[in-house]
Design a protein around this motif. Structure first.
Motif, PDB file in Angstrom:
ATOM      1  N   TRP A  12       5.889 -19.245  19.115  1.00 48.82           N
ATOM      2  CA  TRP A  12       4.710 -19.754  19.804  1.00 48.82           C
ATOM      3  C   TRP A  12       3.480 -19.002  19.325  1.00 48.82           C
ATOM      4  O   TRP A  12       3.518 -17.793  19.140  1.00 48.82           O
ATOM      5  CB  TRP A  12       4.868 -19.578  21.315  1.00 48.82           C
ATOM      6  CG  TRP A  12       5.939 -20.445  21.885  1.00 48.82           C
ATOM      7  CD1 TRP A  12       7.240 -20.099  22.080  1.00 48.82           C
ATOM      8  CD2 TRP A  12       5.813 -21.795  22.312  1.00 48.82           C
ATOM      9  NE1 TRP A  12       7.932 -21.162  22.607  1.00 48.82           N
ATOM     10  CE2 TRP A  12       7.077 -22.217  22.760  1.00 48.82           C
ATOM     11  CE3 TRP A  12       4.756 -22.704  22.362  1.00 48.82           C
ATOM     12  CZ2 TRP A  12       7.300 -23.494  23.254  1.00 48.82           C
ATOM     13  CZ3 TRP A  12       4.988 -23.974  22.853  1.00 48.82           C
ATOM     14  CH2 TRP A  12       6.249 -24.361  23.292  1.00 48.82           C
ATOM     15  N   ARG A  35       2.568 -25.196  25.555  1.00 50.91           N
ATOM     16  CA  ARG A  35       2.863 -24.542  26.841  1.00 50.91           C
ATOM     17  C   ARG A  35       1.666 -23.712  27.292  1.00 50.91           C
ATOM     18  O   ARG A  35       0.785 -23.368  26.517  1.00 50.91           O
ATOM     19  CB  ARG A  35       4.114 -23.674  26.750  1.00 50.91           C
ATOM     20  CG  ARG A  35       3.921 -22.398  25.972  1.00 50.91           C
ATOM     21  CD  ARG A  35       5.179 -21.561  25.952  1.00 50.91           C
ATOM     22  NE  ARG A  35       4.951 -20.289  25.262  1.00 50.91           N
ATOM     23  CZ  ARG A  35       5.884 -19.392  25.042  1.00 50.91           C
ATOM     24  NH1 ARG A  35       7.125 -19.620  25.439  1.00 50.91           N
ATOM     25  NH2 ARG A  35       5.589 -18.274  24.422  1.00 50.91           N
ATOM     26  N   ASP A  36       1.671 -23.357  28.551  1.00 49.24           N
ATOM     27  CA  ASP A  36       0.652 -22.492  29.155  1.00 49.24           C
ATOM     28  C   ASP A  36       1.059 -21.049  28.870  1.00 49.24           C
ATOM     29  O   ASP A  36       2.155 -20.621  29.260  1.00 49.24           O
ATOM     30  CB  ASP A  36       0.603 -22.760  30.652  1.00 49.24           C
ATOM     31  CG  ASP A  36      -0.463 -21.969  31.385  1.00 49.24           C
ATOM     32  OD1 ASP A  36      -0.974 -20.982  30.829  1.00 49.24           O
ATOM     33  OD2 ASP A  36      -0.757 -22.336  32.525  1.00 49.24           O
ATOM     34  N   LYS A  83       7.051 -27.274  29.411  1.00 48.58           N
ATOM     35  CA  LYS A  83       6.555 -27.395  28.041  1.00 48.58           C
ATOM     36  C   LYS A  83       6.445 -28.867  27.684  1.00 48.58           C
ATOM     37  O   LYS A  83       7.245 -29.669  28.141  1.00 48.58           O
ATOM     38  CB  LYS A  83       7.499 -26.693  27.071  1.00 48.58           C
ATOM     39  CG  LYS A  83       7.603 -25.197  27.330  1.00 48.58           C
ATOM     40  CD  LYS A  83       8.882 -24.640  26.745  1.00 48.58           C
ATOM     41  CE  LYS A  83       9.082 -23.192  27.105  1.00 48.58           C
ATOM     42  NZ  LYS A  83       9.449 -22.958  28.482  1.00 48.58           N
TER      43      LYS A  83
END
Length: 59
Positions: A6, A32-33, A41
């Protein structure tokens, strides 16, 4: 999606409060946060991500 890399968006808020992360999933992109990495997600096609970004810019 535990084994994907990520990366935080370069457009994320510098305070760290408004951040998203993206993951290259070959033909698609994970979103995603960053404040909730274990949370929900999204998996979008590259085209869908482009459409989402265009819509956000025009909002």
């Amino acid at each position: 999606m535990d084994d994907v890399k990520w990366r935080k968006s370069s457009r994320s808020d510098t305070s760290g409060k408004e951040c998203i992360e993206l993951a290259d999933l070959n033909s698609s992109v994970g979103v995603r946060d960053s404040k909730d990495p274990e949370g929900p997600k999204l998996v979008l096609s590259r085209r869908q991500l482009g459409e989402l970004l265009r819509a956000a810019r025009n909002a």
